[in-house]
Every structure is written in C-alpha cells, then in structure tokens.
Design a protein around this motif. Sequence first.
Motif, PDB file in Angstrom:
ATOM      1  N   GLU A  79       0.859  -1.184   0.000  1.00 24.43           N
ATOM      2  CA  GLU A  79       0.000   0.000   0.000  1.00 24.43           C
ATOM      3  C   GLU A  79       0.892   1.229   0.000  1.00 24.43           C
ATOM      4  N   MET A  80       0.977   1.896  -1.148  1.00 23.56           N
ATOM      5  CA  MET A  80       1.907   3.000  -1.309  1.00 23.56           C
ATOM      6  C   MET A  80       1.212   4.369  -1.196  1.00 23.56           C
ATOM      7  N   TYR A  81       0.010   4.386  -0.625  1.00 22.68           N
ATOM      8  CA  TYR A  81      -0.658   5.666  -0.386  1.00 22.68           C
ATOM      9  C   TYR A  81       0.170   6.473   0.622  1.00 22.68           C
ATOM     10  N   THR A  82       0.725   5.759   1.581  1.00 25.43           N
ATOM     11  CA  THR A  82       1.668   6.360   2.527  1.00 25.43           C
ATOM     12  C   THR A  82       3.077   5.856   2.183  1.00 25.43           C
ATOM     13  N   ARG A  83       4.108   6.560   2.677  1.00 23.74           N
ATOM     14  CA  ARG A  83       5.475   6.139   2.328  1.00 23.74           C
ATOM     15  C   ARG A  83       5.792   4.761   2.896  1.00 23.74           C
TER      16      ARG A  83
END
Lengths: 332, 332, 332, 332
Positions: free
Chosen positions: C242-246
């Motif tokens: 999940e790359m929505y956050t770093r």
Amino acid sequence: MIVILKKNPDPDQLEGLVAWLEDQHIKVHPTVGAEQTILGLVGDTASVDQDLIAALDIVDEVKRVQEPYKNVNRKFHPDNTVIEVGGVKIGGGSMAVIAGPGAVESREQIMTVAAEAKAAGARLLYGGAFMSRSSPYAFRGLGEEGLQYLAEAKRTYDIPIVSEISDDSQLPYFKDVDILLVSAANMQNYQLLSLLGKQEKPVILTRSFSATYEDFLMAAEYIMAGGNHAVILSESGIRTFEMYTRSMLDVTAIPVIKQLSHLPVIADPCRSVKRAYLVPSVSRSIAAAGADGIFLETHPDPTHAKFDGPQSLSPEVLKETIEAVRRIKAVL
Amino acid sequence: MIVILKKNPDPDQLEGLVAWLEDQHIKVHPTVGAEQTILGLVGDTASVDQDLIAALDIVDEVKRVQEPYKNVNRKFHPDNTVIEVGGVKIGGGSMAVIAGPGAVESREQIMTVAAEAKAAGARLLYGGAFMSRSSPYAFRGLGEEGLQYLAEAKRTYDIPIVSEISDDSQLPYFKDVDILLVSAANMQNYQLLSLLGKQEKPVILTRSFSATYEDFLMAAEYIMAGGNHAVILSESGIRTFEMYTRSMLDVTAIPVIKQLSHLPVIADPCRSVKRAYLVPSVSRSIAAAGADGIFLETHPDPTHAKFDGPQSLSPEVLKETIEAVRRIKAVL
Amino acid sequence: MIVILKKNPDPDQLEGLVAWLEDQHIKVHPTVGAEQTILGLVGDTASVDQDLIAALDIVDEVKRVQEPYKNVNRKFHPDNTVIEVGGVKIGGGSMAVIAGPGAVESREQIMTVAAEAKAAGARLLYGGAFMSRSSPYAFRGLGEEGLQYLAEAKRTYDIPIVSEISDDSQLPYFKDVDILLVSAANMQNYQLLSLLGKQEKPVILTRSFSATYEDFLMAAEYIMAGGNHAVILSESGIRTFEMYTRSMLDVTAIPVIKQLSHLPVIADPCRSVKRAYLVPSVSRSIAAAGADGIFLETHPDPTHAKFDGPQSLSPEVLKETIEAVRRIKAVL
Amino acid sequence: MIVILKKNPDPDQLEGLVAWLEDQHIKVHPTVGAEQTILGLVGDTASVDQDLIAALDIVDEVKRVQEPYKNVNRKFHPDNTVIEVGGVKIGGGSMAVIAGPGAVESREQIMTVAAEAKAAGARLLYGGAFMSRSSPYAFRGLGEEGLQYLAEAKRTYDIPIVSEISDDSQLPYFKDVDILLVSAANMQNYQLLSLLGKQEKPVILTRSFSATYEDFLMAAEYIMAGGNHAVILSESGIRTFEMYTRSMLDVTAIPVIKQLSHLPVIADPCRSVKRAYLVPSVSRSIAAAGADGIFLETHPDPTHAKFDGPQSLSPEVLKETIEAVRRIKAVL
C-alpha cells in the motif's frame, strides 16, 4: 484521466484515439512538450477502459485521476453513513463494540459469553457457526445449530448478533442474524459479494491480507452496486514480512479510509495480532485513530477454546479493554 | 512439534499438559536447560491443536516440525503426480502450454484463437466465461454462451479446454470443460475448494496474492481431502511494494513447491506482469526454473480485447514465446 | 536451539555433530520419533553458528529457541531502561515529544521553530543538517552551519537537541548535539552502528523499511555491543504494497518490542505517513499503544519548507497533536 | 508533471502557483473539467520540487510523468552500457559469471576456490574481506589480509577480482580490487555511494530488500552523479511475507530494469535463496530472463565454511550451474 504518450506518436493513431474518446463524450486536452505529450481527459472517465488505452502502441502510461469507486466515495456522499441495528449505531462518532467467541461451541458457552460480553460493555454479540478455516481438518463450527444458540442468546440478553457467512446455501439459517460478516479470505469472493448486495442486512466486510485501500473499497462497491448500502469496513491487517503476528494491523487505514469513504470503519485486532497480550494496547490504538467500532474475540476460558483461543480475551481483560477504549474515545 | 516453555513453569500445569498430550498418544521428551525447558512431541502431531498449546500460561512458543498437509506432501508421495487430460500430460517433466483469451468474446474470436494457439504450439485452450473481476462495473464474461463457444472450439480443433469456475451454480455449464481453474481471488474460498474436491476433473489452483507456500499447499490439501487428487498448482505472483507489475512472479516457488509437494506446478506470467512486453522473458525464466507448464494469455488483436488486453500476447509473440520455452526445456 | 534431522540420518555424521556441539559445551538431548529425530540443544547457543548446522547433509532444519540478541533482551534486563538528556526522561512511562523541521534552513527558521515547539509542549528539538536523501540532486542540509544554528536554539530556549548523523566525518560537528539519530536508510550501516557504539551520547535508531523485529533489535545490539547502552528505538513504518503512505506505521511493534526489549520505544509518524492530515490521528494511536515518545516534524510554514513540507505540522496542529497525545497518556 | 487541483481552487493561490512555475521556465497547460482541473507542466520538471507543490492547499495530488533519474535512464542513453574489466565484458549480451566464497578464510582456501571457479567457467573471482553482518558477534572477514590473499589469487590465476566495500577507511586496501561491491544493506548508505561516485572502478550495486525499481535506480544515479558511470545493478531479492528464503528473487526486475536503464543487470541468487539446493534452478531462470551476469557463492567445502555455507555451491554444482546457464544463454 491522464494519457501520457510515447515520444513522436503516430499522428493517425493519435487522431484515432482522440476520435474514439470523443465518441464516448470525453473531452481531450493535449499538452505538447518537447519530451512528452500528455492528454488530459475530462468527462465521465469512470466508464473508459484504462487498460485498453494503455495497450495502444502510442501510449506510454495512463494515470487515473478519479477513483474507480462511486457509491463508497466520500466525494459524492460527504456525510458519514450511520448504520443502526437493534438500537446500536455504527458510524458517525460512536464506538460500537462487538464481542464474542470465534466459534459458538455450545448453548451454555454462548449464553455465558453473551452475559459476560454485555456486562463488559459490548453492544453486539459475535459467534462463529460457519467458519473459514485454512485447514480442511479443522473444526468449522456447529452450523445451523450454532446460529440457533446465538439467536437464543440474542433474545435472552437483548443484544443484536453478528456471524460469518461464506455461501448462499447458508443464507436460510441467518434469518435472526442482524449483521453478516465477510471474512478476509472471502473479500474477493465476488459471488458472495454480489449475493450480499441483494440482502437487506448490514454487512461487515473484512479487508483481505493483500488488499490495497482501493481493492478494499472496490469490494465494498460490489456490495453497494447490488443495492445494499449498509456496509461496514473492518480493518484486520495486511500480510508483511514480519510474521510474529498473523498480519500487521494498519491503524493508518482508519483515517485514510474515513477520508476516502463515508462508510463506518471498525477494526479486528484479535485476528490480526494472534496473541492476546497485544490486544489491549492495539485496541487502544484503534480507538485513538478514530475507528467507529471494534471487534474483540472473547471466551469464558480461552485456554480451552476450540478455536482462536490464543487470541481471545478472558472476560476480565475484555472488560478492561472496553473501558480503556471508551476512556480514549471520551478524551478525543 | 516443539513446545518451548516459559522459565520456571508451574509444575501442575506442566503435568496437566503432558497428561493431555499422552492421552492423544503423543510421546513427550523434555529437554531441561538453565534458561529454558523444551518439550519434543513425537507421534501423529498433525491432529494436535498447536494454537491451543500456545495459549497456555506456561508456554512461550510452539514450533511445528512436521508440515500440516498430508495429501500434497512429497514426503508421503515421493513420485511426481502426472495428470493426463485428452492426451496431454501435465507433470513429470513435460511442458504443458495453455493459451487463450482472458475472455471468450464471440464464437468467431475463440475459433480464431484456438487455431492460432494450436498452430503456435499450445496443447490446451483457455477461455474465460465466468470471470472474477475486481470492479462490479467490469465485463464478467459471456457465461454459459461463452462455454458453448469454447466447447465448439474444443471439438473443431481437438484441444482440451480450461476455464475459470467460481461458484457451484456454474457447475452445470462446465460439462465439456476439461480442467477447472480457481483464480487467485478464490484460493481461500473454502466452499469452492470443498466443491471441487468432489469433482472428477483436474483443478488448476492459482496462488493468491498473499499466500505463503504453506497457505498455497493447504488450499490444495482442501481439494485433495475431498477426494480429488488431480490438482495443478499455478504460481501467479504475490503482492509486494513494487507495483510496476500487478504482482511479483515468484520463480523460486517452482523448485520449492516441487520439493515440498509431488503435484505439478505451472505458472501464469501474463496476469502477474500485466505488461505484454515482459511476458517472453519471464516465460523463459519459468521454463528454466523447471515448471511443468505455463499459461499464456493471447488475443488475435490485444489492442481491442475486452479484457486483459495489455497483458495478452499477439499470435506472433505467442509462437515465439512457446518456441523459446521449448528450446530452454530441451537444454535442461 | 532445535535441530530437526532428516529421516534415517547417517550415524557417523550424527555422532560427529554431537561431538562438535559438546566441544562447545552444548548439551544435546535427542527425541527419536518414527518420522523424525529432533535434537534439543541446551547451553550458550547464542555463539553456535545456526547456518553451519543447517548446511549439514543430515539436517532438515534448525530452529532457534533463544533470541540472538543479549544486551537488548528484556529477559536479561527486566527493568525498563530510562534515558535522561538535559532533564528530559525517555522511557519508563513518560511521553517524550521531539519536534522540529526536517531541515534547518536558516538561523531565523530554527529559532522560530524552537520557540513554537517549546510553546506547543515539545521537550526536545530536532533539526536536520546532514540529511539522507534518496536523490543526489536534492537539498542535503546546511551541514556544520545548520548544527551551529541548532546549538544556538538549544542555548536560547534551554532545550536538548537531536540531529541525524550518517558518517564519522560529521562527528566533530555534533559536539553540542544531545542525541544522535540514525535514519531508516542507515539502520544496517554497520560501520555507522559500530561508530555510535563508541560514543557517549544516546542514539535514536530508526527501523528500516525492511527490518523485522529481530533485525531491528540486532541493529540496536550492534550499538550496545560497542559499549553504548543508551539506545532509543524509533518505529517508522515498513514498506508494504500500500503506497498511499510512504511506509506503513506498525503500532503493534510498540507493545511487541517493549515485551522483547527493555529499551525505550518511540515512533516517527510524519516520515511514515507522508501526508500531514494523517499525523494527528496516527500520533494518538502511537500514544495509546504505549510508546515512550514521539517525533513530530514541524515547520513555521510547511508550504514553503525546503524539505518534508507535505508531512510537516503547522505550529497550531503541532500544539493540538501534543495536547491530544498527552490527554491519551493521562487516561491509560 | 501533472498537478491535480482540488475542486474550486482559490483563484489567487492558483495564479500564484502558475507564476511560480513560469518563473522556473515551466509551461503550464490547464485542463478544466466539471469535477476536476488538471495542470500539465512542460519543461525541465526534474528540478521542480514535487513535494512542495503537493503541500499546497489547492492541490489534490501531483503525479510525475518523467522519471527522476537522468544518467541511468535509457531514454537519454539508448545503447547498452558495456563495462570491461581485465578482458571480461559485463553488459550487452554476454554472461559474466562471478564466483567465490562469502568470506576469504585463508590463503589456501581462496587459492583453491580461484582454481576451481576458473575451471568451472567463472570469469571473475569474488571474496569477502570486509563483510556486512547483521550480528555484531559474527565473523566479519580477514580485512586487509583477506584482500592480499585475493590479490594473490588474481595474479596467480589471471582473473579479475571483486570484493565488498562499506566505508572510506577501507579504500586504501582495495587498490588491486577490480570491482567494488555494495551490499544490499548499504544500498541507501549515501555517504558510501557518494564516495564510490568519485572512484575510477566499476561498482556492483546490490538492490536492498525494500527498494522499488525507482529506489534502486536512484541509488545508481547517486554514483553516476559523482562521475563514475561504470555501475552494474545486482538483483538480490526483496523481502516478502514468504520467509522460506531470505528474500524473494525478482526475475521480472531483469527485463524491467533493462527497459528503464542502459546499465548492465546481474543477479545474486545465493544470498537471496539461502539454500543451496535452489540455486541451480534459480540461476537458470536468471539467465533465461536475460541477465548480463550472475554472482554465485562457492566454497571448496560448504559444510565447513565460516560464512554463507548453507547457500554456497560445491565445486561440482558450481560447474554444472555455469554450464546450464551458458546453454540457456546460447539458445536465447
């Protein structure tokens, strides 16, 4: 939607693409640079097939600007959805506590749990009767009989009930069940999601171990597209390289999903952390992150539980955990 | 099974645990150290509930020594399983090539693909008719009609056929289908696995995005426990932080699973890599790693495919890829 | 340590292994089963090379029972470590708030931040001067000059200071810095860890994106093995799909690591979530999970920050966040 | 670069943003839709701070269209880079085999390995002398003495040598070493990368366990930005939830990185799979995927190796593996 073209695209192909898009009532705005040409598409791009454009020779990449989900999207439904079941509200600032055993083991067991859970402050009672188990040799629940005991506990203790469903053949037994739960293993069982879209009961949809936020919301969209708008999203962790716990509970998902969607968000710490000693602190985190509810596994005697014992709370720890969760909710 | 006790375990509880294990015909061998006491359990520990022991106060950790799967385990079935369908062998050193479109779109399309795929060297024909799609708004296939066209292609070109199944309600339409395919999304749909365990047709089981090797083999065990021993394992990648491709194809899984299990192992590069340009090189890797087969998506005109276009091979690339795969198999 | 032997091990090799182990003062307890023989090793197994045993022909698998770390292990140091810097305690129940800008940009900027951070309730001031940046073209800080401004802020506002170090050549400039910070990128830079093991200042060690709990604790062991026992562990998220956050901030790590180790545990939400709107809720989660401290990036004007702007809190949000964190700490 | 604005952006702020961009010689092309306004930025956007724009109130999201790396980018250097060392070519279609022990243990050992590796078909000799080890208690190599033995083997067997470097203090001992290797743990040690950018020797850069393709290429950009253009990229696996192997070797990375960059790509199966039995099949996969080289750990007697024994090949298996790799390369 943004279409990034390769350098020096074939003009005929480009014209063909633009004409095809305009046929679909999409306006195309090109931005021509020395290195790259970009097309900005405006209109109802949700129905345009992104993959198809990406497959064209002249196209380098396609980036979606709008989310592919509509019904779950907060942009189109700014207000929080609040779901009410038997007087209990889920969503919109309250803290709904669901508690119960991984498996209904006997009439006596579930009656005991119901009494203890209610006394501890839980407002909804869970009990598994048709469980998803990763081993074909494992106990999969009492089935219809389990749901009958659960319904009896509901009547005796006046508490709404929740149980896992995994197939349409089970549906007849769920008449008295107030909320249907989809386990993480079935989050992408589209037959099941379609079936639940036609029910008139709230559904708790558990995030699968490999679901991105978008995957998770698209699974909820499946249910809502069928007509059932009472969906509760349950964060239950994703799989990572750290296998000390079964999954890694993603508390950041709580504020992110509440930003992206109007649906209530709860979390399921027990199935994620697998070890009861971690549940109280992780439960407090969930409340502090702003969840609308929490699902806690409990058992009168975790050591002798037929299922999920290591991650189930004793009645005492359940009570302490619920109290801590409510104290945190109160100071937010 | 190994039980690691906490320091200074309560002697009564320890005695209770040993007695309980011996009741189950498990012999217990303690190793007492200054820092730690370890119990070695010997006997049929597959039926002992590991989680239950782990939940005891005196226990620090439980480690399984034997695998929890039996039917799929190479230890108990040292010879490779070879599955034969319409004269095509899968397993045991051959290289079974399955090819076809993500979706049967029309009678004409599947007949064209069948001719092209056979000419290119494929030995089994795939066509999707009941597809698992992550969006409720996406095309999910022609259903019964699609399978009728697929069956016609089978008769015309004398090639066995493979299609995805996701629910028992679809079963009546699969009479002519030779191999049933379970998609990654359904790998832990235990209702479906149980259903397939009772069929008399081979099943291709696709690894889910979050399945460890053990999870994958346990899903196969589900099917085998039902009586159907014709299971083909399909590696299709797992989800990682690198999202350039849909999943990361795990070629190491091929030799590992062949070591752990006697079942045939194939791989599905198209759905994993998502971009057709990567398929030839990844396909060669799959062959070189020792796979028993490969599943390649193809379309007469990928740019106009209704589904999976960006990852489908044109007839020319399909032919080249199959030839390269066979050349590699020949030099191993 | 547990050694699981292959079926029917060669008796000579087995005897050789036992003799070799006994030479190292390890007692060997065999458990002989029909399917498997298990050796239980008792003694100081931390110095036994697990990989070497695993490489033997007769060995199927080796499982470690004891942790490979000693100095960081709570088993050998049951009491919480409390580190005191300039009157501020980190560890043992307090909530140390570190705040400051990703980069010291000017004398004026850091003086403003120091005043604001102190007023908002922070007890330690951070400022980057030698920053780890993933692009060679990015601003890497003011270096020595930045640390001079930071030291001036320390004197003016009487607040201990923290800054990132990445190389021994920088050490001379860190005289006035109270706590040295190792970034996630350098968690396995063993040269740096060895260097810090010889310093007499506390070190904040940030978890790398791919570190398991054991990797993280082993990196701390590196520093402690050099003689520096003042190590603070900083959870900063791991990389997931999940790359929505770093990265995904792992709140469960907080109670787990506090169980495994006696060292203080803090968390770094800003660098993990990357988007300032998520920081307040994630910070509350961190406090609720029982962290000993928190590191918050702040900037007088995040929109015009030279570095980390999107994840930096404005002075108002910093104040609200610290207050919420303290309220939660108070009700635990 | 694409800037997606929030609905109804403040006109003054929008004007300010456009003016600020135009000051940087960036042309701004707006696409105004009912739901969303998109700005297409054209010009040298590599120097524009994406994070800074993303932090603006009126901005919803910023998407990069161009890659943030220049020197490593194939778009600007279409031809394959070929690096030549002592008559051995790496890149551009050849298959460079590097072999040797994880650690140089003695003069005798490395001389034996050199003879065996050369006889088996290896063209470059590896030997570790300053090793990155995750435990402070583990053997870290013979240091200067190890490199002297390695240099002697180079002279005796006329074979170029490769060794790991992790700090500038080690540099004086590397005079005779032909290729400097950066381990996965140090891929984001920017001090080390900067140092190597000033050397006149080729560098093998190993992918870290948590590096995306972009992270990996940005680390290479660091070295190239310093002036050293002889960089070889080594795929060594990433960390996933499947811990049967140390990391998951990503063969897809080979064609992807060769598409994105002109630099040679090799792979390091031994350190990834950890178990020698998997190395031959994974090595064949690497060759089939189109790698420019492979790095194989070997030891005259893996069972008695001081380091990396379980993953080291015996001389016989090394020979077979190199032969299989060459056969595959020949039929591509």
